[in-house]
Design a protein around this motif. Structure first.
Motif, PDB file in Angstrom:
ATOM      1  N   GLY A 133       2.013   8.319   8.044  1.00  0.00           N
ATOM      2  CA  GLY A 133       2.655   9.623   7.984  1.00  0.00           C
ATOM      3  C   GLY A 133       3.713   9.738   6.900  1.00  0.00           C
ATOM      4  O   GLY A 133       4.126  10.842   6.544  1.00  0.00           O
ATOM      5  N   GLU A 134       4.159   8.587   6.358  1.00  0.00           N
ATOM      6  CA  GLU A 134       5.153   8.587   5.282  1.00  0.00           C
ATOM      7  C   GLU A 134       4.510   8.555   3.895  1.00  0.00           C
ATOM      8  O   GLU A 134       5.205   8.489   2.886  1.00  0.00           O
ATOM      9  CB  GLU A 134       6.067   7.369   5.423  1.00  0.00           C
ATOM     10  CG  GLU A 134       6.844   7.309   6.736  1.00  0.00           C
ATOM     11  CD  GLU A 134       7.585   5.989   6.891  1.00  0.00           C
ATOM     12  OE1 GLU A 134       7.837   5.334   5.857  1.00  0.00           O
ATOM     13  OE2 GLU A 134       7.903   5.609   8.036  1.00  0.00           O
ATOM     14  N   ALA A 135       3.174   8.603   3.839  1.00  0.00           N
ATOM     15  CA  ALA A 135       2.469   8.403   2.570  1.00  0.00           C
ATOM     16  C   ALA A 135       2.467   9.636   1.677  1.00  0.00           C
ATOM     17  O   ALA A 135       2.023   9.556   0.526  1.00  0.00           O
ATOM     18  CB  ALA A 135       1.030   7.960   2.839  1.00  0.00           C
TER      19      ALA A 135
ATOM     20  N   VAL B 126       0.821  -1.224   0.000  1.00  0.00           N
ATOM     21  CA  VAL B 126       0.000   0.000   0.000  1.00  0.00           C
ATOM     22  C   VAL B 126       0.849   1.266   0.000  1.00  0.00           C
ATOM     23  O   VAL B 126       0.635   2.175  -0.810  1.00  0.00           O
ATOM     24  CB  VAL B 126      -0.965   0.000   1.200  1.00  0.00           C
ATOM     25  CG1 VAL B 126      -1.828   1.264   1.198  1.00  0.00           C
ATOM     26  CG2 VAL B 126      -1.836  -1.241   1.171  1.00  0.00           C
ATOM     27  N   LEU B 127       1.800   1.343   0.896  1.00  0.00           N
ATOM     28  CA  LEU B 127       2.539   2.589   1.080  1.00  0.00           C
ATOM     29  C   LEU B 127       3.251   3.073  -0.185  1.00  0.00           C
ATOM     30  O   LEU B 127       3.147   4.261  -0.530  1.00  0.00           O
ATOM     31  CB  LEU B 127       3.534   2.433   2.241  1.00  0.00           C
ATOM     32  CG  LEU B 127       4.316   3.689   2.624  1.00  0.00           C
ATOM     33  CD1 LEU B 127       3.385   4.824   3.013  1.00  0.00           C
ATOM     34  CD2 LEU B 127       5.285   3.373   3.776  1.00  0.00           C
ATOM     35  N   PRO B 128       3.960   2.228  -0.929  1.00  0.00           N
ATOM     36  CA  PRO B 128       4.663   2.743  -2.121  1.00  0.00           C
ATOM     37  C   PRO B 128       3.713   3.328  -3.167  1.00  0.00           C
ATOM     38  O   PRO B 128       4.033   4.341  -3.795  1.00  0.00           O
ATOM     39  CB  PRO B 128       5.394   1.512  -2.668  1.00  0.00           C
ATOM     40  CG  PRO B 128       5.478   0.560  -1.522  1.00  0.00           C
ATOM     41  CD  PRO B 128       4.248   0.788  -0.720  1.00  0.00           C
TER      42      PRO B 128
ATOM     43  N   ALA C  98       0.673  12.312   2.146  1.00  0.00           N
ATOM     44  CA  ALA C  98      -0.615  13.000   2.194  1.00  0.00           C
ATOM     45  C   ALA C  98      -0.506  14.270   3.024  1.00  0.00           C
ATOM     46  O   ALA C  98       0.316  14.365   3.937  1.00  0.00           O
ATOM     47  CB  ALA C  98      -1.688  12.078   2.775  1.00  0.00           C
ATOM     48  N   ASP C  99      -1.361  15.223   2.711  1.00  0.00           N
ATOM     49  CA  ASP C  99      -1.370  16.488   3.449  1.00  0.00           C
ATOM     50  C   ASP C  99      -2.147  16.379   4.752  1.00  0.00           C
ATOM     51  O   ASP C  99      -1.886  17.124   5.693  1.00  0.00           O
ATOM     52  CB  ASP C  99      -1.971  17.586   2.571  1.00  0.00           C
ATOM     53  CG  ASP C  99      -1.157  17.811   1.309  1.00  0.00           C
ATOM     54  OD1 ASP C  99      -0.276  18.682   1.324  1.00  0.00           O
ATOM     55  OD2 ASP C  99      -1.384  17.090   0.319  1.00  0.00           O
ATOM     56  N   VAL C 100      -3.120  15.475   4.798  1.00  0.00           N
ATOM     57  CA  VAL C 100      -3.933  15.257   5.994  1.00  0.00           C
ATOM     58  C   VAL C 100      -4.086  13.753   6.202  1.00  0.00           C
ATOM     59  O   VAL C 100      -4.375  13.018   5.255  1.00  0.00           O
ATOM     60  CB  VAL C 100      -5.338  15.903   5.864  1.00  0.00           C
ATOM     61  CG1 VAL C 100      -6.161  15.663   7.128  1.00  0.00           C
ATOM     62  CG2 VAL C 100      -5.231  17.396   5.576  1.00  0.00           C
ATOM     63  N   ILE C 101      -3.916  13.290   7.434  1.00  0.00           N
ATOM     64  CA  ILE C 101      -4.177  11.907   7.807  1.00  0.00           C
ATOM     65  C   ILE C 101      -5.503  11.883   8.558  1.00  0.00           C
ATOM     66  O   ILE C 101      -5.625  12.439   9.653  1.00  0.00           O
ATOM     67  CB  ILE C 101      -3.056  11.327   8.696  1.00  0.00           C
ATOM     68  CG1 ILE C 101      -1.683  11.464   8.016  1.00  0.00           C
ATOM     69  CG2 ILE C 101      -3.362   9.883   9.048  1.00  0.00           C
ATOM     70  CD1 ILE C 101      -1.562  10.718   6.725  1.00  0.00           C
ATOM     71  N   SER C 102      -6.516  11.262   7.957  1.00  0.00           N
ATOM     72  CA  SER C 102      -7.851  11.196   8.543  1.00  0.00           C
ATOM     73  C   SER C 102      -7.963   9.946   9.415  1.00  0.00           C
ATOM     74  O   SER C 102      -7.617   8.846   8.974  1.00  0.00           O
ATOM     75  CB  SER C 102      -8.905  11.169   7.430  1.00  0.00           C
ATOM     76  OG  SER C 102     -10.176  10.823   7.924  1.00  0.00           O
ATOM     77  N   LEU C 103      -8.473  10.124  10.643  1.00  0.00           N
ATOM     78  CA  LEU C 103      -8.478   9.050  11.626  1.00  0.00           C
ATOM     79  C   LEU C 103      -9.894   8.637  12.005  1.00  0.00           C
ATOM     80  O   LEU C 103     -10.785   9.465  12.174  1.00  0.00           O
ATOM     81  CB  LEU C 103      -7.724   9.491  12.887  1.00  0.00           C
ATOM     82  CG  LEU C 103      -6.253   9.868  12.666  1.00  0.00           C
ATOM     83  CD1 LEU C 103      -5.668  10.462  13.926  1.00  0.00           C
ATOM     84  CD2 LEU C 103      -5.447   8.672  12.200  1.00  0.00           C
TER      85      LEU C 103
END
Length: 303
Positions: free
Chosen positions: A210-212, A179-181, A214-219
Motif C-alpha cells: 500500500g506504500e508503493a 523492492v519497495l523503494p 500504485a493506484d490499484v493493488i492487485s491480489l
C-alpha cells in the motif's frame, strides 16, 4: 500460436481487439507475452504450447564492472520493443484513446531474476546487497524510460507485476529494502495509473504494498478481499477471481458464483474486478464472458 503473434504488431492488434469485442472487458493489452523485455537483453525465449519461457543469460554479477558490462538495450529500438510500441500506437488510434490501454512489464527485482539466474540474485540479497541495489537501480531507470515510451505511444494504464517479490520468495524486510523503494520511484515518475500485482499470499507485505504509490493493488486468488480492504484503508484493490479453478476448469455458473463472492466481500467502492493472476491461454471463452456478465449483473457496468 504465441510465436506467430508475438513479433507481428498487426496480429497483436487483431488478437487483442477481437478478445476485447468478444469478452467485453474494460481494457485492452498491447502485447502477446511478457518476456519481450528479457529477450531484448539477449535471453532466449522459447514458445511452448503452455506459453513462453525464458532462459537467463550465462553471466555472473559480483561487482560494479559486471553491471557495467551488462548490455542494457535501447528501450525504443531493441528486440521487440518497436513491435510493442507500434501495437500500442495502433490500438490507441483504433479506439481513439477512449478505452483503457493497459501495458506493462515486470518490476526491477523480477526482471533481474529473469535475465540473470534467480538463485544468483537471491544469494546477492545476503552476500552483496550493495551490488544488488546498484543493479536494481540501473534496471529501474531502464524500466522508467521504457514506461515513458509506452505512454508516449498511447498506453494509459501500466500493469506492474513483481512475482519474484512474493513472500514465498523473499522475506518482508527484503521486500522493503530491495523492492519497495524502486516501485515507489517508478510509480512516482510514470504519469498514468499503475496496477501493482504480486503473486501468492501477500499478507506479510500487504501494508507495504500500500506504500508503493500504485493506484490499484492487485491480489492473488488466495487473498481475503474483505481483510485486504481493511488493511489497505486508502487503496483501491483488484481481484481475485480464480484463474485456474474458475476461469480454466470451471463452467460459467462457477465463474458467476466466484465473481459474485468477490463482489459481496468488497462492494463496488475501492474495488476493480480482476482475475487473481494471469488467465491460462486455453481458458474457455464462455467463462471469460461469464465473468463480465456477472459484473454487469451486479451493477458495475454495461456489457
Amino acid at each position: 500460436p504465441f510465436k506467430k503473434i508475438a513479433p507481428d504488431p498487426d496480429l497483436i492488434v487483431q488478437a487483442q481487439l477481437w478478445a476485447w469485442e468478444q469478452i467485453g472487458m474494460d481494457g485492452i493489452y498491447n502485447t502477446a507475452d511478457p518476456l519481450f523485455l528479457a529477450e531484448a537483453f539477449g535471453c532466449e525465449v522459447r514458445f511452448l504450447e503452455t506459453g513462453p519461457i525464458v532462459d537467463p543469460l550465462p553471466v555472473s554479477i559480483r561487482d560494479m564492472q559486471d553491471i557495467e558490462d551488462l548490455n542494457f538495450p535501447d528501450p525504443r529500438k531493441a528486440g521487440r520493443f518497436p513491435v510493442v510500441l507500434e501495437a500500442a500506437r495502433m490500438i490507441s488510434q483504433e479506439t481513439g484513446g477512449e478505452v483503457p490501454l493497459i501495458s506493462g512489464f515486470e518490476g526491477a527485482f523480477t526482471q533481474v531474476c529473469r535475465i540473470i539466474e534467480v538463485e544468483q540474485i537471491l544469494r546477492l540479497t545476503y552476500k552483496n546487497p550493495k551490488i544488488l541495489e546498484a543493479l536494481l537501480d540501473r534496471m529501474n531507470l531502464f524500466l522508467i524510460e521504457f514506461g515513458q515510451a509506452l505512454i508516449e505511444n498511447g498506453v494509459n494504464v501500466i500493469f506492474l507485476p513483481e512475482p519474484t517479490a512474493s513472500s514465498t520468495m523473499i522475506a518482508p524486510r527484503m521486500f522493503r529494502k530491495f523492492v519497495l523503494p524502486r516501485t515507489r520511484q517508478l510509480t512516482g515518475l510514470l504519469d498514468v495509473p499503475v496496477i501493482f500485482h504480486i503473486c501468492g499470499d501477500t499478507n506479510p507485505i500487504l501494508a507495504s504494498m500500500g506504500e508503493a504509490g500504485a493506484d490499484v493493488i492487485s491480489l492473488d486468488q488466495c487473498m481475503d478481499l474483505s481483510m485486504s480492504l481493511a488493511v489497505l484503508r486508502d487503496a483501491v484493490i483488484g481481484g481475485n477471481v480464480d484463474p485456474v479453478q474458475s476461469l480454466l476448469l470451471g463452467d460459467p455458473e462457477k465463474v458467476r458464483k466466484d465473481v459474485l463472492n468477490c463482489l459481496r466481500k468488497t462492494g463496488p467502492e475501492r474495488f476493480i474486478l480482476m482475475p487473481g493472476c494471469a488467465v491460462p491461454p486455453n481458458a474457455p471463452l464462455e467463462n471469460l464472458r461469464a465473468m463480465v456478465r456477472a459484473a454487469v449483473e451486479y451493477g458495475l457496468g454495461t456489457a
